[in-house]
Motif scaffolding. Structure first.
Motif, PDB file in Angstrom:
ATOM      1  N   MET A 134     -39.468 -15.707 -41.407  1.00  9.09           N
ATOM      2  CA  MET A 134     -39.708 -16.665 -42.484  1.00  9.09           C
ATOM      3  C   MET A 134     -40.754 -16.127 -43.460  1.00  9.09           C
ATOM      4  O   MET A 134     -40.625 -16.290 -44.680  1.00  9.09           O
ATOM      5  CB  MET A 134     -40.169 -18.008 -41.924  1.00  9.09           C
ATOM      6  CG  MET A 134     -39.117 -18.765 -41.163  1.00  9.09           C
ATOM      7  SD  MET A 134     -39.855 -20.313 -40.579  1.00  9.09           S
ATOM      8  CE  MET A 134     -38.722 -20.765 -39.312  1.00  9.09           C
ATOM      9  N   ILE A 135     -41.767 -15.492 -42.918  1.00 10.52           N
ATOM     10  CA  ILE A 135     -42.815 -14.910 -43.775  1.00 10.52           C
ATOM     11  C   ILE A 135     -42.231 -13.775 -44.612  1.00 10.52           C
ATOM     12  O   ILE A 135     -42.462 -13.700 -45.825  1.00 10.52           O
ATOM     13  CB  ILE A 135     -44.018 -14.448 -42.927  1.00 10.52           C
ATOM     14  CG1 ILE A 135     -44.706 -15.667 -42.310  1.00 10.52           C
ATOM     15  CG2 ILE A 135     -44.997 -13.629 -43.768  1.00 10.52           C
ATOM     16  CD1 ILE A 135     -45.716 -15.341 -41.217  1.00 10.52           C
ATOM     17  N   TYR A 136     -41.463 -12.876 -43.973  1.00 13.23           N
ATOM     18  CA  TYR A 136     -40.811 -11.791 -44.718  1.00 13.23           C
ATOM     19  C   TYR A 136     -39.906 -12.363 -45.818  1.00 13.23           C
ATOM     20  O   TYR A 136     -39.890 -11.863 -46.936  1.00 13.23           O
ATOM     21  CB  TYR A 136     -39.965 -10.907 -43.801  1.00 13.23           C
ATOM     22  CG  TYR A 136     -40.737 -10.016 -42.864  1.00 13.23           C
ATOM     23  CD1 TYR A 136     -41.849  -9.304 -43.284  1.00 13.23           C
ATOM     24  CD2 TYR A 136     -40.341  -9.873 -41.541  1.00 13.23           C
ATOM     25  CE1 TYR A 136     -42.541  -8.480 -42.420  1.00 13.23           C
ATOM     26  CE2 TYR A 136     -41.028  -9.049 -40.666  1.00 13.23           C
ATOM     27  CZ  TYR A 136     -42.130  -8.349 -41.111  1.00 13.23           C
ATOM     28  OH  TYR A 136     -42.804  -7.536 -40.250  1.00 13.23           O
ATOM     29  N   THR A 137     -39.155 -13.399 -45.477  1.00 11.12           N
ATOM     30  CA  THR A 137     -38.254 -14.004 -46.458  1.00 11.12           C
ATOM     31  C   THR A 137     -39.047 -14.553 -47.637  1.00 11.12           C
ATOM     32  O   THR A 137     -38.684 -14.328 -48.796  1.00 11.12           O
ATOM     33  CB  THR A 137     -37.407 -15.116 -45.808  1.00 11.12           C
ATOM     34  OG1 THR A 137     -36.604 -14.534 -44.776  1.00 11.12           O
ATOM     35  CG2 THR A 137     -36.506 -15.803 -46.820  1.00 11.12           C
ATOM     36  N   ALA A 138     -40.130 -15.264 -47.354  1.00 17.83           N
ATOM     37  CA  ALA A 138     -40.960 -15.825 -48.424  1.00 17.83           C
ATOM     38  C   ALA A 138     -41.519 -14.720 -49.319  1.00 17.83           C
ATOM     39  O   ALA A 138     -41.556 -14.860 -50.545  1.00 17.83           O
ATOM     40  CB  ALA A 138     -42.097 -16.654 -47.827  1.00 17.83           C
ATOM     41  N   LEU A 139     -41.925 -13.610 -48.718  1.00 19.41           N
ATOM     42  CA  LEU A 139     -42.507 -12.509 -49.488  1.00 19.41           C
ATOM     43  C   LEU A 139     -41.466 -11.735 -50.303  1.00 19.41           C
ATOM     44  O   LEU A 139     -41.766 -11.255 -51.400  1.00 19.41           O
ATOM     45  CB  LEU A 139     -43.243 -11.543 -48.553  1.00 19.41           C
ATOM     46  CG  LEU A 139     -44.498 -12.081 -47.878  1.00 19.41           C
ATOM     47  CD1 LEU A 139     -45.027 -11.080 -46.847  1.00 19.41           C
ATOM     48  CD2 LEU A 139     -45.569 -12.405 -48.908  1.00 19.41           C
ATOM     49  N   LEU A 140     -40.261 -11.598 -49.780  1.00 18.85           N
ATOM     50  CA  LEU A 140     -39.261 -10.749 -50.426  1.00 18.85           C
ATOM     51  C   LEU A 140     -38.331 -11.475 -51.387  1.00 18.85           C
ATOM     52  O   LEU A 140     -37.703 -10.836 -52.237  1.00 18.85           O
ATOM     53  CB  LEU A 140     -38.419 -10.036 -49.363  1.00 18.85           C
ATOM     54  CG  LEU A 140     -39.137  -8.976 -48.549  1.00 18.85           C
ATOM     55  CD1 LEU A 140     -38.242  -8.445 -47.441  1.00 18.85           C
ATOM     56  CD2 LEU A 140     -39.590  -7.843 -49.454  1.00 18.85           C
ATOM     57  N   THR A 141     -38.231 -12.783 -51.281  1.00 24.19           N
ATOM     58  CA  THR A 141     -37.260 -13.502 -52.104  1.00 24.19           C
ATOM     59  C   THR A 141     -37.572 -13.387 -53.594  1.00 24.19           C
ATOM     60  O   THR A 141     -36.654 -13.188 -54.398  1.00 24.19           O
ATOM     61  CB  THR A 141     -37.153 -14.973 -51.683  1.00 24.19           C
ATOM     62  OG1 THR A 141     -36.747 -15.019 -50.310  1.00 24.19           O
ATOM     63  CG2 THR A 141     -36.129 -15.714 -52.510  1.00 24.19           C
ATOM     64  N   CYS A 142     -38.819 -13.482 -53.990  1.00 23.85           N
ATOM     65  CA  CYS A 142     -39.148 -13.392 -55.419  1.00 23.85           C
ATOM     66  C   CYS A 142     -38.791 -12.029 -56.016  1.00 23.85           C
ATOM     67  O   CYS A 142     -38.131 -11.982 -57.056  1.00 23.85           O
ATOM     68  CB  CYS A 142     -40.623 -13.728 -55.647  1.00 23.85           C
ATOM     69  SG  CYS A 142     -40.949 -15.499 -55.508  1.00 23.85           S
ATOM     70  N   PRO A 143     -39.193 -10.914 -55.386  1.00 20.68           N
ATOM     71  CA  PRO A 143     -38.795  -9.630 -55.986  1.00 20.68           C
ATOM     72  C   PRO A 143     -37.281  -9.413 -55.984  1.00 20.68           C
ATOM     73  O   PRO A 143     -36.728  -8.863 -56.940  1.00 20.68           O
ATOM     74  CB  PRO A 143     -39.493  -8.572 -55.129  1.00 20.68           C
ATOM     75  CG  PRO A 143     -40.329  -9.273 -54.143  1.00 20.68           C
ATOM     76  CD  PRO A 143     -40.130 -10.737 -54.282  1.00 20.68           C
TER      77      PRO A 143
END
Length: 165
Positions: A134-143
């Motif tokens: 979930m943390i990875y998803t939150a970090l990567l979704t914007c870029p």
């Protein structure tokens, strides 16, 4: 207005992207904590290309996964819970950055809650195992969203140029 051929080609490519990225997983510290790269991509697809293309591409990706034997019906069901949750959040709350960042993790959390209910296991361990992803998803979704938006804009620019000729 987008032609049917163009729509089908775009959805096919998006489905292929989802299918391919779902096979790549970053390992976690414990079994079950790995991160699937398709989560931020799927969320970005919903934001950039809209719910119709997103859900259609997701369904096609699931069908391919079933045909290849890389997914079970349970995997597909949980993926659809994720997709519908993300789609509803984006459709109902808009495309602001907070929604984009949180839609994927919320979709994952709802998917884990549903999985816990189906298998009758404690939900807390399932949620804790999903937390790194979930943390990875939150970090990567914007870029990833920004990248897909640039790709879409370039495609539209090329299509306008082709139509003008």
């Amino acid at each position: 207005m987008q032609s049917r051929v163009s729509w089908v080609a775009e959805v096919g490519l998006l489905a292929a992207f989802i299918t391919i990225t779902s096979t790549f997983k970053l390992p976690g510290v414990m079994p079950g904590t790995e991160f699937q790269l398709s989560a931020p991509l799927a969320t970005a697809i919903c934001v950039v290309f809209g719910f119709g293309k997103y859900i259609t591409a997701g369904l096609l990706s699931s069908v391919v996964g079933l045909m290849l034997g890389t997914q079970s019906l349970l995997n597909v069901f949980i993926a659809m819970v994720f997709r519908v949750t993300v789609g509803l959040l984006v459709v109902l709350l808009g495309r602001s950055w907070p929604v984009i960042v949180l839609a994927g993790p919320i979709g994952s959390a709802i998917g884990r809650l549903v999985l816990g209910g189906i298998i009758g296991k404690a939900v807390i361990p399932l949620l804790l195992a999903a937390l790194p992803g979930m943390i990875y998803t939150a970090l990567l979704t914007c870029p990833v969203t920004a990248l897909l938006q640039r790709v879409k804009e370039q495609r539209e620019k090329v299509m306008r140029h082709v139509v003008q000729r």
